[in-house]
Design an enzyme around this catalytic site. Structure first.
Site, PDB file in Angstrom:
ATOM      1  N   HIS A 194      31.705  -4.746  45.197  1.00 12.12           N
ATOM      2  CA  HIS A 194      31.926  -6.886  44.664  1.00 12.12           C
ATOM      3  C   HIS A 194      30.422  -7.205  44.312  1.00 12.12           C
ATOM      4  CE1 HIS A 194      32.823 -10.675  46.227  1.00 12.12           C
ATOM      5  NE2 HIS A 194      31.907 -10.933  45.424  1.00 12.12           N
ATOM      6  N   GLU A 195      29.301  -6.774  44.532  1.00  7.01           N
ATOM      7  CA  GLU A 195      28.567  -7.420  43.247  1.00  7.01           C
ATOM      8  C   GLU A 195      28.209  -7.267  42.663  1.00  7.01           C
ATOM      9  OE1 GLU A 195      27.653  -9.961  45.191  1.00  7.01           O
ATOM     10  OE2 GLU A 195      27.833 -10.310  46.839  1.00  7.01           O
ATOM     11  N   ILE A 196      28.324  -5.275  42.117  1.00  2.00           N
ATOM     12  CA  ILE A 196      28.007  -4.989  40.507  1.00  2.00           C
ATOM     13  C   ILE A 196      29.373  -5.128  39.782  1.00  2.00           C
ATOM     14  CG2 ILE A 196      28.223  -2.900  39.345  1.00  2.00           C
ATOM     15  CD1 ILE A 196      26.319  -1.628  42.141  1.00  2.00           C
TER      16      ILE A 196
END
Length: 163
Positions: A131-133
């Protein structure tokens, strides 16, 4: 250390790929501290520098075991097995939906001193890494939804934001 304002959807900053971190100094440590404090205040379990308007590849996660900072993270390997997990964002509070992700991943990243690291994860931590990448690559999480689900979610968020 301070709590910074969070960039809200649909700000175009959330759609821009973040730049690699090349300087590992006290300013980077201060950014990581601000990200941690902002994430906890939101509240959230993950945040990126772009979420606070800083276009650098920095992620902070805290899944209840203490905050950890990942600089310049990349997915090095992903399992073929997939899982569904409910996701949301500090930039779009109050709404979430199920997203399909790889069940396990291995990431490469740098720590706050610039040392190369790897980490293998599964379940929620693997979902958070992906999600964050995605966010660092300029892909906001709702882009992984079908058009119909995305439009419904955006309408629900806009209605909540007006209330």
């Amino acid at each position: 250390m301070s709590i910074r304002p969070i960039v809200r959807y649909p700000d175009p900053l959330l759609a821009q790929p973040a730049a690699d971190v090349t300087v590992f100094d006290d300013a980077l440590r201060a950014l990581a501290d601000d990200l941690r404090d902002t994430m906890h205040a939101a509240p959230g379990i993950g945040i990126t520098a772009p979420h606070i308007g800083v276009s650098l590849r920095v992620v902070v996660l805290d899944l209840g075991d203490g905050a950890k900072t990942y600089v310049n993270p990349e997915i090095a390997w992903a399992s073929s097995e997939l899982i569904m997990h409910q996701e949301g964002s500090v930039s779009m509070p109050g709404v979430n939906d199920d997203i399909q992700r790889h069940a396990r991943v291995r990431i490469s990243y740098q720590d706050l001193d610039g040392n190369m690291q790897t980490e293998e994860s599964d379940g929620l931590r693997a979902v958070c890494h992906q999600h964050e990448i995605d966010q660092l690559n300029g892909m906001f999480w709702i882009q992984r939804l079908s058009r119909l689900k995305r439009e419904r979610l955006i309408k629900r968020f806009e209605k909540m934001s007006r209330a």
